[in-house]
Motif scaffolding. Structure first.
Motif, PDB file in Angstrom:
ATOM      1  N   LEU A  68       0.836  -1.207   0.000  1.00  0.00           N
ATOM      2  CA  LEU A  68       0.000   0.000   0.000  1.00  0.00           C
ATOM      3  C   LEU A  68       0.871   1.257   0.000  1.00  0.00           C
ATOM      4  CD1 LEU A  68      -2.977  -0.610   2.477  1.00  0.00           C
ATOM      5  CD2 LEU A  68      -3.037  -0.398  -0.031  1.00  0.00           C
ATOM      6  N   GLY A  69       1.898   1.234   0.789  1.00  0.00           N
ATOM      7  CA  GLY A  69       2.734   2.422   0.943  1.00  0.00           C
ATOM      8  C   GLY A  69       3.610   2.709  -0.259  1.00  0.00           C
ATOM      9  N   SER A  70       3.915   1.698  -1.051  1.00  0.00           N
ATOM     10  CA  SER A  70       4.929   1.919  -2.069  1.00  0.00           C
ATOM     11  C   SER A  70       4.434   1.804  -3.500  1.00  0.00           C
ATOM     12  CB  SER A  70       6.072   0.923  -1.858  1.00  0.00           C
ATOM     13  OG  SER A  70       5.595  -0.392  -2.021  1.00  0.00           O
ATOM     14  N   LEU A  71       3.443   0.974  -3.758  1.00  0.00           N
ATOM     15  CA  LEU A  71       3.101   0.689  -5.151  1.00  0.00           C
ATOM     16  C   LEU A  71       1.610   0.743  -5.466  1.00  0.00           C
ATOM     17  CD1 LEU A  71       5.432  -2.403  -5.686  1.00  0.00           C
ATOM     18  CD2 LEU A  71       5.682  -0.199  -6.824  1.00  0.00           C
ATOM     19  N   SER A  72       0.760   0.862  -4.424  1.00  0.00           N
ATOM     20  CA  SER A  72      -0.665   0.632  -4.640  1.00  0.00           C
ATOM     21  C   SER A  72      -1.313   1.664  -5.546  1.00  0.00           C
ATOM     22  CB  SER A  72      -1.374   0.592  -3.285  1.00  0.00           C
ATOM     23  OG  SER A  72      -1.174   1.847  -2.642  1.00  0.00           O
ATOM     24  N   GLU A  73      -0.864   2.904  -5.501  1.00  0.00           N
ATOM     25  CA  GLU A  73      -1.542   3.963  -6.259  1.00  0.00           C
ATOM     26  C   GLU A  73      -0.490   4.951  -6.739  1.00  0.00           C
ATOM     27  OE1 GLU A  73      -3.959   6.100  -3.524  1.00  0.00           O
ATOM     28  OE2 GLU A  73      -2.433   6.068  -1.968  1.00  0.00           O
ATOM     29  N   PRO A  74      -0.830   5.799  -7.680  1.00  0.00           N
ATOM     30  CA  PRO A  74       0.157   6.752  -8.216  1.00  0.00           C
ATOM     31  C   PRO A  74       0.846   7.554  -7.118  1.00  0.00           C
ATOM     32  CG  PRO A  74      -1.816   6.801  -9.559  1.00  0.00           C
ATOM     33  CD  PRO A  74      -2.110   5.881  -8.402  1.00  0.00           C
ATOM     34  N   ALA A  75       0.101   7.977  -6.120  1.00  0.00           N
ATOM     35  CA  ALA A  75       0.712   8.781  -5.054  1.00  0.00           C
ATOM     36  C   ALA A  75       1.776   7.985  -4.317  1.00  0.00           C
ATOM     37  CB  ALA A  75      -0.365   9.250  -4.073  1.00  0.00           C
ATOM     38  N   THR A 213       4.035  16.688 -11.159  1.00  0.00           N
ATOM     39  CA  THR A 213       2.720  16.133 -10.840  1.00  0.00           C
ATOM     40  C   THR A 213       2.006  15.734 -12.123  1.00  0.00           C
ATOM     41  OG1 THR A 213       2.645  17.639  -8.971  1.00  0.00           O
ATOM     42  CG2 THR A 213       0.584  16.538  -9.574  1.00  0.00           C
ATOM     43  N   ILE A 214       1.639  14.463 -12.194  1.00  0.00           N
ATOM     44  CA  ILE A 214       0.846  13.969 -13.325  1.00  0.00           C
ATOM     45  C   ILE A 214      -0.326  13.214 -12.728  1.00  0.00           C
ATOM     46  CG2 ILE A 214       0.837  12.601 -15.450  1.00  0.00           C
ATOM     47  CD1 ILE A 214       4.027  12.740 -15.162  1.00  0.00           C
ATOM     48  N   GLY A 215      -1.483  13.813 -12.735  1.00  0.00           N
ATOM     49  CA  GLY A 215      -2.650  13.202 -12.106  1.00  0.00           C
ATOM     50  C   GLY A 215      -2.394  13.033 -10.621  1.00  0.00           C
ATOM     51  N   GLY A 216      -2.575  11.830 -10.123  1.00  0.00           N
ATOM     52  CA  GLY A 216      -2.356  11.574  -8.698  1.00  0.00           C
ATOM     53  C   GLY A 216      -0.885  11.373  -8.364  1.00  0.00           C
ATOM     54  N   PHE A 217      -0.075  11.197  -9.404  1.00  0.00           N
ATOM     55  CA  PHE A 217       1.350  10.932  -9.199  1.00  0.00           C
ATOM     56  C   PHE A 217       2.079  12.238  -8.957  1.00  0.00           C
ATOM     57  CE2 PHE A 217       5.607  10.790 -11.042  1.00  0.00           C
ATOM     58  CZ  PHE A 217       6.155   9.667 -10.441  1.00  0.00           C
ATOM     59  N   THR A 218       2.735  12.334  -7.830  1.00  0.00           N
ATOM     60  CA  THR A 218       3.517  13.539  -7.578  1.00  0.00           C
ATOM     61  C   THR A 218       4.839  13.153  -6.912  1.00  0.00           C
ATOM     62  OG1 THR A 218       3.609  15.624  -6.401  1.00  0.00           O
ATOM     63  CG2 THR A 218       2.226  13.926  -5.426  1.00  0.00           C
ATOM     64  N   THR A 219       5.894  13.742  -7.423  1.00  0.00           N
ATOM     65  CA  THR A 219       7.206  13.426  -6.859  1.00  0.00           C
ATOM     66  C   THR A 219       8.136  14.617  -7.043  1.00  0.00           C
ATOM     67  OG1 THR A 219       8.843  11.676  -6.676  1.00  0.00           O
ATOM     68  CG2 THR A 219       8.327  12.410  -8.891  1.00  0.00           C
ATOM     69  N   THR A 220       9.347  14.520  -6.507  1.00  0.00           N
ATOM     70  CA  THR A 220      10.260  15.648  -6.598  1.00  0.00           C
ATOM     71  C   THR A 220      10.982  15.665  -7.943  1.00  0.00           C
ATOM     72  OG1 THR A 220      12.255  16.642  -5.700  1.00  0.00           O
ATOM     73  CG2 THR A 220      12.025  14.282  -5.413  1.00  0.00           C
ATOM     74  N   SER A 221      11.281  16.851  -8.433  1.00  0.00           N
ATOM     75  CA  SER A 221      12.025  16.940  -9.697  1.00  0.00           C
ATOM     76  C   SER A 221      13.484  16.538  -9.510  1.00  0.00           C
ATOM     77  CB  SER A 221      11.939  18.359 -10.262  1.00  0.00           C
ATOM     78  OG  SER A 221      12.504  19.262  -9.328  1.00  0.00           O
ATOM     79  N   GLY A 222      13.879  16.315  -8.265  1.00  0.00           N
ATOM     80  CA  GLY A 222      15.247  15.849  -7.997  1.00  0.00           C
ATOM     81  C   GLY A 222      15.554  14.558  -8.732  1.00  0.00           C
TER      82      GLY A 222
END
Lengths: 394, 535
Positions: A68-75, A213-222
């Motif tokens: 759940l914490g790592s792969l379940s959803e885009p976030a 950020t692409i839809g629910g997926f959000t991460t750092t540009s790093g």
């Protein structure tokens, strides 16, 4: 071998190598996969046992939480990538050192010094956001590089063992960070003249690395920066003279020096490079992942960079999936901790999975060595045989 | 039996001469398609030194591995002291009183002599007892050694003494020596043979001496067994044979080539050819320009020990200078100096009149000094890189396009050299580790010569190679000299030096003892200089 030796190297081919077919390669991959599967199953079994013994949770709950914490959803995937970013940067630098035969366990200290340098530039120079971030990251890298440089100087000037000096410098770095977080004129947060516990102020949104950020997926540009660095270092390592030389130095320092490779420049240089990367990782972590520095910041993250480099066995491309794997473990671990499993159990579970990932390469390495020795023995036997042939002919 | 201790009876009950200690019958051992031992019969008697002669790969080592329980034969029987036995492990061999001193030392560098001697013993560690035992054995057999010395600080000859002491401490009745003199000098070898003689005559033990050097077999053994291609081709009383006869049996044809004569340690043949060599012209060589010029070189090691002490030597264009000396007298340091691995504390090294910066990585190589090191694994190659990469190492200019290294150019260079130097490798991309010793040596040679060096330094270039490879190497050295390269040959094998060199220099304790012309050289003077007496 006598001079009028009639055998050519082609004659020896089947003797030395055996027929080379696609079969053997497929078999190799199969063995690899099977080894990893067995080790992973073993680790999961042990981890489950541990969780059952210490908590009410079932092994399924553990795996589910990690998932759940790592792969379940885009976030969740975004969090995995985010956690993997500093690990990836640290590992990229360490691939350089281990290729040159230098073994540093100093990323933790270099990472923290990077955090301090980045923090000081952003908080104290009063620059506008973009120059502050760029200059902050550069300062972080320089800080880490300087910290590693201490070990390099000690090594090549006084012969101090790198493992020992980098390890001890980690402890010094922890104290340096503590000092900076305990002085309000340095990094300690101060609200309305009220002094808070040793921690930095939270980094203002505009001074953080931009988010992807692409839809629910959000991460750092790093992560973009990290991937560019991975590609760059892989190319430099494989194609340049510097890469060739450092490989030579790592595999046989005496031959390398006789051939003209400088231990100080190439070996010491590689140590400083790994410091630059670890420091940069600290800066990226601070500006992109965790906007407030506290004591114990970063935790085991730089260490995981070290493990990533180890598992990847100097292969500069393999570190990407391995770093993502560690990122997933971290992201999943955060979730697992939220379900009430004690954090030290979470860490043990992570450690077991890491061990399982480390075992197969070690087993394969030993097997490869044995195979090489066998080939050499067979070549020697073939040489004797061909000598007999000549003598019979004579 | 009248004697209370049968182990020291000189004769059997019938009084028919020495008792048979080892009797091997019909030993067969195959490795895949190669027969290492084919119906071998072998006997060793108490009170005698039995020689076992043969080229590399003749089956000597296999036979001894059978006797020491390291490998199990496919067929055959073994009797020890008249009892039929099956030896299935080295431990069992040890229990039967069989002990072997291996060619490659199995001592641990970081430990002291007495610690090494007690290694592998399961009883409580008894330091004073072990030290006493070492002193006692070293006094009894003339194996002078300091029990408290660290192995790392010892020379090869001293390390071997430790091995022998370790072996004798277990009081074996049957001792096997595998090529014991391959790292020893003449004087050290003689000492060893004196010890062996004492062991057999005074203590009635049985000794097997494995060797491929004829002189050694002739001087040290009572009986000799000669093996070739896995079979015993001859057995004889040593006093009834001569060098030429032994050599003929060993290689299966008359020894004619000088290179082979050198490999077999056939001193007399080497000397004869040396004197009759028509191309030798000392005066002409001396008139040529000096290429390698070492001036008052001093290298100081740990604790202020002078490893090289005011050492000066000149090598002319096209000349081969042999540097003789007892192992561990500064040769290794000179080799390292010329590989830019150690700096000088005094003096300088000049190539073609230009001073070379000592100790800076690669500086000697760039100045035109090529080195074939004694230990190719330590500093001559990178075992985990490919053959192609080893044929380049740091000579990256010729395989680079711009600032980038070209895989294609590395491969082309490798293909050319593999063909030219007859290197046996499945492909240029094979790891160096997979090649046989002789071919690894060829890779080093090919790389060094392909840089068109001005100076070629070869340290023990034929150590551990078989006859064919020795001949190849000596021909290459001679060809290099003929092409105008200044060749410095560092060797502990006097035969090799006598056969190849135009001038012979002798080193002792890091100092140059003297230089003599080849045709003026005689063994006595060289021996005296090697022993530390200046000319």
């Amino acid at each position: 071998m006598t001079v009028d030796e009639p055998t050519t190297s082609e004659d020896l081919l089947p003797v030395v190598m055996g027929p080379k077919t696609g079969d053997t390669r497929a078999k190799g991959i199969l063995i690899n996969v099977a080894l990893y599967a067995i080790c992973m199953l073993g680790a999961v079994a042990l981890a489950s046992l541990l969780v059952i013994l210490t908590t009410d949770a079932s092994p399924f709950d553990v795996i589910h939480a990690l998932y759940l914490g790592s792969l379940s959803e885009p976030a969740a995937i975004g969090r995995t990538v985010e956690q993997a970013t500093p690990i990836l940067i640290v590992a990229t630098g360490l691939v350089v050192t281990s290729r040159a035969g230098v073994f540093s366990i100093g990323p933790e200290g270099q990472f923290l010094i990077g955090v301090v340098f980045t923090g000081m530039v952003i908080f104290k120079l009063g620059l506008p956001p973009v120059p502050a971030i760029v200059l902050g990251l550069i300062a972080g890298a320089v800080g880490g590089g300087l910290w590693a440089g201490i070990a390099a100087v000690l090594r090549y000037w006084r012969g101090v063992d790198v493992i020992i000096s980098t390890l001890l410098l980690n402890f010094v770095a922890i104290e340096v960070l503590s000092f900076f977080l305990n002085k309000t004129w340095l990094l300690q947060e101060k609200v309305n003249k009220q002094v808070l516990p040793p921690q930095s102020p939270s980094l203002n949104e505009s001074f953080r690395l931009p988010r992807i950020t692409i839809g629910g997926f959000t991460t750092t540009s790093g992560i973009i920066l990290a991937l560019v660095l991975v590609a760059l270092m892989a190319f430099l390592g494989m194609r340049t003279r510097w890469g060739f030389r450092s490989r030579m130095l790592g595999l046989n320092p005496n031959s390398a020096q006789a051939a003209g490779v400088s231990k100080v420049l190439v070996g010491g240089g590689s140590l400083v490079i790994s410091g630059l990367f670890a420091g940069l990782a600290g800066g990226v972590w601070f500006t992109g992942v965790n906007p407030r520095v506290v004591l114990g910041s970063g935790g085991t993250m730089p260490g995981e960079g070290l493990l990533t480099a180890l598992i990847s066995r100097r292969n500069p491309i393999v570190i990407v999936p391995v770093a993502l794997f560690f990122g997933a473990l971290r992201a999943g671990g955060l979730r697992l901790a939220a379900t009430g499993v004690p954090s030290n159990i979470v860490q043990i579970v992570q450690a077991l999975v890491v061990l399982a990932a480390l075992l197969p390469p070690a087993i394969l390495h030993v097997a490869e060595r044995r195979k090489a020795v066998k080939i050499a023995q067979r070549a020697a036997a073939a040489e004797i045989a061909s000598q007999e042939k000549v003598e019979v002919a004579a | 039996m009248s004697d209370a201790n049968p182990a020291i009876t000189l004769t059997d009950e019938a009084g028919n001469g020495p008792r048979v200690a080892v009797k091997m019958r019909g030993i067969i051992k195959r490795y895949a398609s190669v027969i290492a031992c084919d119906q071998v019969d072998f006997e060793v008697r108490r009170g005698e030194i039995q020689g076992l002669l043969g080229q590399n790969g003749a089956g000597k080592s296999t036979l001894m591995k059978v006797l020491t329980g390291v490998i199990t034969p496919d067929a055959g029987s073994i009797e020890i002291d008249g009892q039929q036995v099956v030896i299935s492990s080295p431990q069992e061999a040890g229990a039967l009183g069989i002990a072997m001193v291996h060619q490659h030392f199995s001592v641990i560098d970081a430990l002291t002599v007495w610690e090494n001697v007690t290694l592998g013993e399961r009883t409580k560690l008894d330091k004073s007892g072990a030290v006493k035992a070492v002193k006692e054995i070293s006094a009894r057999y003339g194996l002078d050694i300091d029990p408290f010395a660290t192995i790392g600080s010892l020379t090869a000859g001293q390390r071997q003494r430790v091995e022998i002491i370790k072996c004798l401490r277990r009081d074996p009745s049957i001792l096997i020596f595998d090529e014991p003199t391959s790292v020893l000098t003449l004087a050290e070898s003689e000492e060893l043979f004196t010890t062996l003689r004492h062991v057999v005559t005074a203590e009635n033990r049985a000794v097997v001496l494995i060797s491929h050097k004829l002189d050694e077999i002739l001087n040290a053994t009572d009986y000799v067994t000669i093996m070739r291609n896995g079979v015993v081709v001859a057995e004889a009383k040593t006093s009834e044979t001569d060098a030429r006869g032994l050599a003929r049996e060993m290689v299966g044809r008359d020894v004619s080539l000088r290179g082979e004569a050198v490999a077999l340690g056939l001193m007399h043949a080497a000397e004869q050819t040396a004197v009759t060599d028509a191309t030798f012209d000392a005066e002409e060589l001396q008139a040529r320009p000096i290429v390698l010029d070492i001036n008052n070189a001093t290298v100081t090691g740990r604790g202020g020990v002078k490893l090289l002490d005011d050492f000066s030597l000149e090598v002319h264009r096209g000349e081969i200078v042999g540097l003789a000396g007892v192992e561990g007298n500064g040769q290794a340091t000179l080799e390292k100096l010329l590989m830019s691995l150690v700096p000088l504390s005094e003096g300088d090294v000049q190539v073609d009149g230009e001073k070379v910066k000592d100790g800076r990585p690669g500086s000697m190589g760039h100045a035109g000094v090529a080195v074939i090191p004694e230990d190719r694994h330590e500093a001559g190659c990178v075992l985990d890189m490919t053959v192609a990469e080893n044929l380049v190492l740091d000579d990256l200019d010729r395989v680079s396009k711009g600032r980038l290294v070209s895989k294609q150019l590395i491969r082309e260079n490798a293909q050319k050299l593999i063909k030219e130097y007859e290197i046996k490798t499945p492909s240029p991309d094979t790891p160096m580790r997979s090649l046989s010793g002789g071919n690894q040596q060829k890779v080093v040679l090919a790389r060094e010569l392909s840089r068109n060096p001005k100076v070629l330094v070869a340290a023990q270039p034929t150590h551990g190679l078989d006859v064919g490879a020795v001949e190849y190497m000596t021909n290459q050295l001679r060809a290099a000299a003929e092409a105008g390269v200044a060749v410095l040959l560092i060797s502990t094998e006097l035969e090799e030096i006598l056969a190849l060199s135009d001038r012979i220099a002798v080193i002792n304790e890091g100092k140059l003892m003297g230089v003599v012309e080849r045709n003026e050289a005689d063994l006595e003077t060289l021996g005296m200089m090697m022993g530390g007496q200046a000319l």
